[in-house]
Write a protein that holds these residues in place. Structure first.
Motif, PDB file in Angstrom:
ATOM      1  N   ALA A 419      37.783  72.097  82.823  1.00  6.99           N
ATOM      2  CA  ALA A 419      37.883  73.063  81.561  1.00  6.99           C
ATOM      3  C   ALA A 419      36.394  73.584  80.805  1.00  6.99           C
ATOM      4  O   ALA A 419      36.241  74.848  80.421  1.00  6.99           O
ATOM      5  N   ILE A 420      35.755  72.431  80.483  1.00  8.84           N
ATOM      6  CA  ILE A 420      34.497  72.537  79.727  1.00  8.84           C
ATOM      7  C   ILE A 420      33.449  73.410  80.686  1.00  8.84           C
ATOM      8  O   ILE A 420      32.853  74.384  80.101  1.00  8.84           O
ATOM      9  N   ARG A 421      33.440  73.186  81.796  1.00  6.46           N
ATOM     10  CA  ARG A 421      32.741  74.071  82.783  1.00  6.46           C
ATOM     11  C   ARG A 421      32.899  75.262  82.648  1.00  6.46           C
ATOM     12  O   ARG A 421      31.951  76.372  82.858  1.00  6.46           O
ATOM     13  N   GLU A 422      34.335  75.552  82.584  1.00  7.96           N
ATOM     14  CA  GLU A 422      34.681  77.051  82.674  1.00  7.96           C
ATOM     15  C   GLU A 422      34.492  77.758  81.318  1.00  7.96           C
ATOM     16  O   GLU A 422      34.003  78.690  81.480  1.00  7.96           O
ATOM     17  N   LEU A 423      35.054  77.101  80.423  1.00 10.71           N
ATOM     18  CA  LEU A 423      34.940  77.688  79.054  1.00 10.71           C
ATOM     19  C   LEU A 423      33.737  77.338  78.184  1.00 10.71           C
ATOM     20  O   LEU A 423      33.528  77.929  77.131  1.00 10.71           O
ATOM     21  N   LYS A 424      32.906  76.354  78.574  1.00 11.07           N
ATOM     22  CA  LYS A 424      31.744  76.022  77.973  1.00 11.07           C
ATOM     23  C   LYS A 424      32.119  75.082  76.892  1.00 11.07           C
ATOM     24  O   LYS A 424      31.211  74.149  76.722  1.00 11.07           O
ATOM     25  N   ARG A 425      32.794  75.545  76.136  1.00 12.37           N
ATOM     26  CA  ARG A 425      32.957  74.775  74.751  1.00 12.37           C
ATOM     27  C   ARG A 425      34.633  74.711  74.677  1.00 12.37           C
ATOM     28  O   ARG A 425      35.208  75.460  74.656  1.00 12.37           O
ATOM     29  N   VAL A 426      35.223  73.557  74.484  1.00 13.15           N
ATOM     30  CA  VAL A 426      36.665  73.269  74.211  1.00 13.15           C
ATOM     31  C   VAL A 426      36.863  72.455  72.958  1.00 13.15           C
ATOM     32  O   VAL A 426      36.257  71.547  72.676  1.00 13.15           O
ATOM     33  N   THR A 427      38.248  72.443  72.427  1.00 12.61           N
ATOM     34  CA  THR A 427      38.635  71.584  71.501  1.00 12.61           C
ATOM     35  C   THR A 427      39.892  70.732  72.247  1.00 12.61           C
ATOM     36  O   THR A 427      40.131  71.094  73.106  1.00 12.61           O
ATOM     37  N   ALA A 428      40.132  69.633  71.428  1.00 11.22           N
ATOM     38  CA  ALA A 428      41.236  68.666  71.932  1.00 11.22           C
ATOM     39  C   ALA A 428      42.711  69.693  72.131  1.00 11.22           C
ATOM     40  O   ALA A 428      43.535  69.412  72.928  1.00 11.22           O
ATOM     41  N   GLU A 429      42.826  70.452  71.156  1.00 11.87           N
ATOM     42  CA  GLU A 429      44.232  71.405  71.208  1.00 11.87           C
ATOM     43  C   GLU A 429      44.029  72.214  72.500  1.00 11.87           C
ATOM     44  O   GLU A 429      45.082  72.536  73.040  1.00 11.87           O
TER      45      GLU A 429
END
Length: 572
Positions: A419-429
């Motif tokens: 998910a981080i690879r795809e979105l570059k930045r994620v939150t716990a939610e």
């Protein structure tokens, strides 16, 4: 809370006119029809075009309607009846829950609600095999454990039983099975059922695992599978078969391998294969389709390789309690429990019942998109495995981390990295939705990856977000990518917001989120800080609220025009 009157009928909404007093039998049948599908609401006193015409005078007193339904259904249905006023006329909203068994009227009428080819709903009779299919999907019966009427032990193939023993050795199954003779083996795996007279009769599981092909055609006519290869609208392979399941898996895998090219990458001293489709994911997806399909329904299990995706589909939707929103975390609920247990003991499928994890892992560890179940409906389960090019750097990262740990990455951690690879930045939610768990579980996963040095955290409390670490970006040769994601300081965000306000006169919170690529919590913190520093001034309230330039913001822009080195005056 009583729902508003819908504008049209659907699978879960039924309108019944009561101008001529709807017969009680018709009302009860309509309720049974809803209960045997997904439940829903029946609106009494409403025409088919959703026009309210009111209740008949004999139905104005709704006190006894729930009791009438309970008395005329078997097993008794409990419904909730509420009076509603629509267009100044009295109508009744009858809420019907989805039945946890097959329900009939006391007159023996079985009905179910379904959608026709044009998308409009109808009530249709439930045939005997449909009632059995419904009971199986609810987990009330296990058709795979039942003896097949008319079949005999002569329908079982000794060569297939030998294939089963070889499969136990090949897949690392329960080796105790290798010590049993034929009769004991059949009993241990539920391949046969003993009758009151002491004789043994093949079960559906027995025929599917070790039955002769001719016997399967005769006694299990719904069993069929197909392997198809479609390339640029050309059909390169298209074969239908009715083999027993272990032979079917061997045949499918053998025919699929020529269409599954494999590259290699170097990780340290080792060469790691990178196939078009991970074979463990392929085997699990195909085995799941063959094991969990509805054997009451006609239709083949399809394994279809297209230009950019592998599609595996089977007749019969997800069983009751399993949805696309809990597919990763729900407890296993096999439709054909005896067949699933036998295949687990043989070792063909995941012994823990977490086969979906294997499919996800086989996709994500190569940097490919997650398996796509979005085309699944009540009639079939469809999983699409994209065959897009693998991300070699991501695969190398996963291999190195798993070797460091001496174990595979937990599936939640793999989903988080993907998910981080795809979105570059994620939150716990944001991650919680992907791993189908709560935000606390997602945060624990992200913090564990942070401790491992794979992820970096930015911000605090509710505004905390996560990116891949500098080490990961550096290993991929993308140091600039790290700077783009992690290098935006609070001052840079402030400059972007103030520049926007200077150009457009004002800015809203949603516009800040889009401009700075921040979460809602991060945006609130940024605006609160800028307001406190007099850089921005809040005007209005609620949805109409917006921000204008504050006193220090105005002075900052004036000073920047004369001295670009110090765009904003220091706060005293």
């Amino acid at each position: 809370m009583i729902p508003a009157l819908p504008s049209a009928e659907s699978l879960t909404v039924e309108f019944k006119s009561d101008r001529k007093r709807l017969p009680d039998s018709d009302l009860v049948e309509a309720i049974v029809c809803l209960a045997n599908a997904e439940g829903g609401t029946l609106w009494l006193g409403v025409e088919d075009d959703s026009t309210p015409t009111g209740l008949h005078v004999e139905h104005r007193n709704l006190a006894g309607l729930a009791g009438l339904v309970a008395a005329r259904t078997s097993p008794s249905l409990r419904v909730q009846v509420e009076p509603v006023e629509a267009a100044g006329l009295p109508v009744a909203c009858i809420t019907v829950s989805k039945a946890q068994t097959v329900v009939a009227t006391v007159g023996g009428v079985y009905l179910r609600r379904r959608l026709k080819h044009d998308g409009t709903p109808e009530c249709a009779p439930m045939l005997p095999h449909e009632r059995e299919s419904r009971a199986a999907s609810l987990g009330l019966v296990d058709v795979s454990a039942q003896p097949v009427a008319g079949a005999t032990l002569a329908d079982l193939d000794p060569l297939e039983r030998e294939r089963l023993r070889q499969a136990v050795q090949q897949y690392g199954g329960d080796r105790v099975l290798l010590e049993l003779d034929d009769e004991a083996l059949d009993g241990a795996l539920g391949l046969t059922a003993r009758q009151p007279d002491g004789s043994r009769v093949p079960t559906l599981t027995g025929l599917l695992l070790v039955g002769r092909e001719t016997s399967l055609r005769q006694w299990v006519p719904t069993h069929e599978f197909a392997f198809q290869v479609l390339a640029q609208q050309a059909v390169r392979f298209n074969e239908f078969r009715r083999f027993p399941l272990l032979k079917a898996l061997d045949w499918l895998e053998t025919n699929f391998r020529p269409y599954n090219p494999e590259d290699e990458i170097q990780v340290g001293l080792f060469r790691v294969p990178v196939p078009l489709v991970d074979m463990a994911a392929f085997r699990e997806a195909v085995a799941n389709a063959l094991i969990h399909r509805d054997y009451h329904r006609l239709g083949a299990v399809h394994v279809r390789l297209e230009d950019d995706v592998l599609v595996v589909s089977n007749p019969g939707g997800l069983v009751d309690g399993v949805t696309l929103a809990n597919l990763l975390v729900t407890e296993p609920r096999p439709r054909n429990r005896a067949l699933a247990d036998a295949m687990k003991r043989v070792g063909v499928v995941e012994r823990s019942g977490r086969g979906v994890d294997t499919i996800f892992r086989g996709m994500l560890k190569f940097g490919r998109p997650s398996p796509d179940y979005s085309r699944t409906d009540v009639h079939s389960v469809v999983v699409r495995l994209p065959t897009t090019p693998a991300d070699v750097d991501f695969r190398r990262l996963v291999v190195q981390e798993e070797r460091r740990r001496g174990a595979e990455l937990p599936i939640d951690s793999l989903i988080a990295l993907a998910a981080i690879r795809e979105l570059k930045r994620v939150t716990a939610e944001e991650l919680a939705e992907r791993i189908q768990r709560d935000a606390a579980s997602a945060k624990r996963t992200l913090e564990a990856l942070t401790e491992a040095g794979l992820v970096e955290a930015h911000g605090t409390t509710r505004g905390r977000s996560y990116t891949l670490s500098l080490t990961v970006y550096r290993a991929a040769g993308d140091k600039a990518g790290y700077t783009r994601q992690a290098g935006f300081t609070a001052l840079q965000h402030e400059q972007m917001v103030l520049s926007y306000v200077r150009q457009h006169g004002q800015i809203k919170r949603a516009e800040v989120m889009e401009l700075c690529r921040l979460s809602e919590g991060q945006t609130k913190d940024l605006l609160k800080r800028m307001q406190g520093d007099s850089l921005l001034q809040l005007e209005g309230a609620g949805r109409g609220a917006f921000y204008r330039m504050g006193e220090r913001g105005v002075n900052g822009w004036k000073r920047m025009e004369t001295d670009e080195r110090h765009p904003f005056p220091q706060k005293e």
